[in-house]
Design a protein around this motif. Structure first.
Motif, mmCIF file in Angstrom:
data_model
loop_
_atom_site.group_PDB
_atom_site.id
_atom_site.type_symbol
_atom_site.label_atom_id
_atom_site.label_comp_id
_atom_site.label_asym_id
_atom_site.label_seq_id
_atom_site.Cartn_x
_atom_site.Cartn_y
_atom_site.Cartn_z
ATOM 1 N N ILE A 2 -18.382 -14.608 30.684
ATOM 2 C CA ILE A 2 -18.319 -13.562 29.653
ATOM 3 C C ILE A 2 -17.503 -14.040 28.461
ATOM 4 O O ILE A 2 -17.911 -13.879 27.298
ATOM 5 C CB ILE A 2 -17.726 -12.266 30.241
ATOM 6 C CG1 ILE A 2 -18.737 -11.638 31.212
ATOM 7 C CG2 ILE A 2 -17.360 -11.288 29.131
ATOM 8 C CD1 ILE A 2 -18.175 -10.480 32.005
ATOM 9 N N ASP A 3 -16.355 -14.641 28.732
ATOM 10 C CA ASP A 3 -15.509 -15.126 27.637
ATOM 11 C C ASP A 3 -16.240 -16.181 26.802
ATOM 12 O O ASP A 3 -16.167 -16.178 25.568
ATOM 13 C CB ASP A 3 -14.202 -15.696 28.184
ATOM 14 C CG ASP A 3 -13.262 -14.612 28.696
ATOM 15 O OD1 ASP A 3 -13.462 -13.433 28.345
ATOM 16 O OD2 ASP A 3 -12.327 -14.941 29.446
ATOM 17 N N ASP A 19 -17.324 -15.311 36.785
ATOM 18 C CA ASP A 19 -18.002 -14.315 35.963
ATOM 19 C C ASP A 19 -17.234 -14.057 34.677
ATOM 20 O O ASP A 19 -17.810 -13.959 33.595
ATOM 21 C CB ASP A 19 -18.154 -12.999 36.731
ATOM 22 C CG ASP A 19 -19.254 -13.048 37.775
ATOM 23 O OD1 ASP A 19 -20.015 -14.037 37.791
ATOM 24 O OD2 ASP A 19 -19.348 -12.095 38.572
ATOM 25 N N ARG A 20 -15.907 -13.926 34.785
ATOM 26 C CA ARG A 20 -15.102 -13.656 33.597
ATOM 27 C C ARG A 20 -15.165 -14.826 32.623
ATOM 28 O O ARG A 20 -15.191 -14.628 31.405
ATOM 29 C CB ARG A 20 -13.658 -13.356 34.002
ATOM 30 C CG ARG A 20 -13.494 -12.008 34.715
ATOM 31 C CD ARG A 20 -12.041 -11.611 34.822
ATOM 32 N NE ARG A 20 -11.295 -12.463 35.744
ATOM 33 C CZ ARG A 20 -11.149 -12.218 37.043
ATOM 34 N NH1 ARG A 20 -11.727 -11.137 37.582
ATOM 35 N NH2 ARG A 20 -10.441 -13.018 37.807
ATOM 36 N N ASP A 77 -8.058 -7.503 28.648
ATOM 37 C CA ASP A 77 -9.469 -7.874 28.723
ATOM 38 C C ASP A 77 -10.013 -7.775 30.146
ATOM 39 O O ASP A 77 -11.111 -7.309 30.370
ATOM 40 C CB ASP A 77 -9.678 -9.315 28.237
ATOM 41 C CG ASP A 77 -9.998 -9.350 26.747
ATOM 42 O OD1 ASP A 77 -10.029 -10.478 26.221
ATOM 43 O OD2 ASP A 77 -10.210 -8.297 26.145
ATOM 44 N N HIS A 78 -9.239 -8.261 31.123
ATOM 45 C CA HIS A 78 -9.820 -8.516 32.442
ATOM 46 C C HIS A 78 -9.383 -7.542 33.526
ATOM 47 O O HIS A 78 -9.966 -7.543 34.600
ATOM 48 C CB HIS A 78 -9.438 -9.922 32.906
ATOM 49 C CG HIS A 78 -9.886 -10.995 31.960
ATOM 50 N ND1 HIS A 78 -11.124 -11.005 31.377
ATOM 51 C CD2 HIS A 78 -9.247 -12.104 31.502
ATOM 52 C CE1 HIS A 78 -11.239 -12.062 30.609
ATOM 53 N NE2 HIS A 78 -10.114 -12.735 30.658
ATOM 54 N N ASP A 79 -8.387 -6.730 33.293
ATOM 55 C CA ASP A 79 -7.784 -6.026 34.404
ATOM 56 C C ASP A 79 -8.008 -4.529 34.418
ATOM 57 O O ASP A 79 -7.880 -3.901 35.457
ATOM 58 C CB ASP A 79 -6.266 -6.271 34.415
ATOM 59 C CG ASP A 79 -5.940 -7.745 34.549
ATOM 60 O OD1 ASP A 79 -6.698 -8.430 35.251
ATOM 61 O OD2 ASP A 79 -4.949 -8.192 33.949
ATOM 62 N N GLU A 132 -19.938 -5.592 37.207
ATOM 63 C CA GLU A 132 -18.551 -5.862 36.841
ATOM 64 C C GLU A 132 -18.198 -7.319 37.130
ATOM 65 O O GLU A 132 -18.605 -7.878 38.149
ATOM 66 C CB GLU A 132 -17.616 -4.941 37.644
ATOM 67 C CG GLU A 132 -16.142 -5.162 37.337
ATOM 68 C CD GLU A 132 -15.246 -4.350 38.245
ATOM 69 O OE1 GLU A 132 -14.010 -4.455 38.126
ATOM 70 O OE2 GLU A 132 -15.789 -3.619 39.096
ATOM 71 N N ALA A 133 -17.455 -7.931 36.230
ATOM 72 C CA ALA A 133 -17.037 -9.326 36.415
ATOM 73 C C ALA A 133 -15.887 -9.364 37.415
ATOM 74 O O ALA A 133 -14.723 -9.205 37.058
ATOM 75 C CB ALA A 133 -16.612 -9.925 35.082
ATOM 76 N N ASN A 134 -16.213 -9.572 38.690
ATOM 77 C CA ASN A 134 -15.209 -9.545 39.746
ATOM 78 C C ASN A 134 -14.582 -10.902 40.021
ATOM 79 O O ASN A 134 -13.527 -10.986 40.646
ATOM 80 C CB ASN A 134 -15.839 -9.025 41.050
ATOM 81 C CG ASN A 134 -16.166 -7.550 40.973
ATOM 82 O OD1 ASN A 134 -15.356 -6.750 40.526
ATOM 83 N ND2 ASN A 134 -17.362 -7.187 41.411
ATOM 84 N N GLU A 150 -14.982 -3.757 26.978
ATOM 85 C CA GLU A 150 -14.517 -4.521 28.131
ATOM 86 C C GLU A 150 -13.895 -5.840 27.704
ATOM 87 O O GLU A 150 -12.840 -6.225 28.154
ATOM 88 C CB GLU A 150 -15.692 -4.767 29.077
ATOM 89 C CG GLU A 150 -15.299 -5.411 30.379
ATOM 90 C CD GLU A 150 -16.478 -5.470 31.327
ATOM 91 O OE1 GLU A 150 -17.222 -6.465 31.258
ATOM 92 O OE2 GLU A 150 -16.660 -4.537 32.112
ATOM 93 N N HIS A 151 -14.567 -6.556 26.858
ATOM 94 C CA HIS A 151 -14.065 -7.818 26.316
ATOM 95 C C HIS A 151 -14.369 -7.833 24.826
ATOM 96 O O HIS A 151 -15.392 -7.333 24.399
ATOM 97 C CB HIS A 151 -14.751 -9.020 26.983
ATOM 98 C CG HIS A 151 -14.483 -9.133 28.446
ATOM 99 N ND1 HIS A 151 -13.577 -10.019 28.967
ATOM 100 C CD2 HIS A 151 -14.995 -8.461 29.499
ATOM 101 C CE1 HIS A 151 -13.561 -9.899 30.284
ATOM 102 N NE2 HIS A 151 -14.419 -8.958 30.619
#
Length: 202
Positions: A71-72, A67-68, A129-131, A61-63, A110-111
Motif C-alpha cells: 500500500i505504501d 500488505d502495508r 497510518d497503520h494502526d 484490511e492490510a494485516n 487509511e493511508h
C-alpha cells in the motif's frame, strides 16, 4: 491560487453532471478506474479513483507488513502523476500539487501521501497510518489521487500516454471524463491501447 479554483471544479457539479452520481465504495468494478481531467488556461486538474484490487491486488484490511508495504509503495507511485500519465514534452508540464490516499468504507483516510502546499497536513497522517483503522471482513477500499499540473504550452497537448497500466498490472481500463473550455468529453482507455488522443478536445 488558480489550482484551488480547479480543484473546486473537480469536486463540483461539472463532473457530476457528466459521470452521474459518484460511485459508492464497494460498488466499483474491479479492473476499471475513473479519471477526471479539467483543463483551464495553463493548468490541469486531475482526479483518479481506482479499486484497491486494481492497485495492490486486494481490498481487505492490510494485516501484514507485506500488505502495508504494498500500500505504501502504491501510494508513493500514485503521488507521481507524470510517471503515470505522460504529456508531450513540448507542453512543458510540471507538478504543482499531488495527493494520494487509500480510502476504506470504515475509515475516512487509511493511508495518505502527497506533496505541494499541504506538507503539514500530510505529515499529520503519518503517526496513525497503520494502526488506527480497521475494516470489516466485507470491507472495500479504493485509492484516490488528486493532481494539479502547470504546463508552459498546453496547446501542445494532443495526447496522453498511460504508463498507469504498466505500473498496476491488475488495472484494465480507465473511464476518462474531460472538461475544457471546448466542452466535456468521455473516453475509455484500455490496457491494450494505453494512449488517449485529444484531437480538438481541449
Amino acid at each position: 491560487m488558480r489550482y484551488c479554483i480547479l480543484m473546486t471544479m473537480m469536486a463540483g457539479v461539472s463532473f457530476s453532471a457528466i459521470a452521474g452520481e459518484k460511485r459508492e465504495l464497494g460498488s466499483h468494478e474491479h479492473g476499471v478506474g475513473l479519471l477526471n481531467i479539467a483543463f483551464e488556461d495553463a493548468q490541469i486538474a486531475m482526479e483518479l479513483e481506482a479499486p484497491g484490487a486494481d492497485i495492490v491486488g486486494f481490498e481487505h484490511e492490510a494485516n501484514t507488513a507485506e500488505d502495508r508495504a504494498k500500500i505504501d509503495a502504491a501510494i508513493a507511485t500514485l503521488a507521481q502523476p507524470l510517471t503515470l500519465f505522460s504529456f508531450p514534452a513540448s507542453a512543458g508540464c510540471s507538478v504543482v500539487e499531488a495527493k494520494a490516499a487509500l480510502i476504506g468504507e470504515d475509515a475516512e483516510d487509511e493511508h495518505h501521501h502527497g506533496h505541494g502546499d499541504d506538507h503539514g497536513d500530510e505529515a499529520a497522517h503519518d503517526d496513525h497510518d497503520h494502526d488506527d483503522h480497521a475494516h470489516g471482513e466485507e470491507s472495500h477500499s479504493e485509492f484516490r489521487a488528486e493532481y494539479v499540473l502547470s504546463c508552459a504550452d498546453p496547446s501542445a497537448i494532443d495526447k496522453i500516454d498511460f504508463a498507469y497500466f504498466e505500473q498496476f498490472p491488475n488495472a484494465l481500463e480507465l473511464e476518462v471524463q474531460l472538461i475544457s473550455d471546448k466542452g466535456s468529453n468521455g473516453f475509455e482507455v484500455e490496457r491494450d491501447a494505453p494512449s488517449l488522443s485529444l484531437g480538438g478536445a481541449i
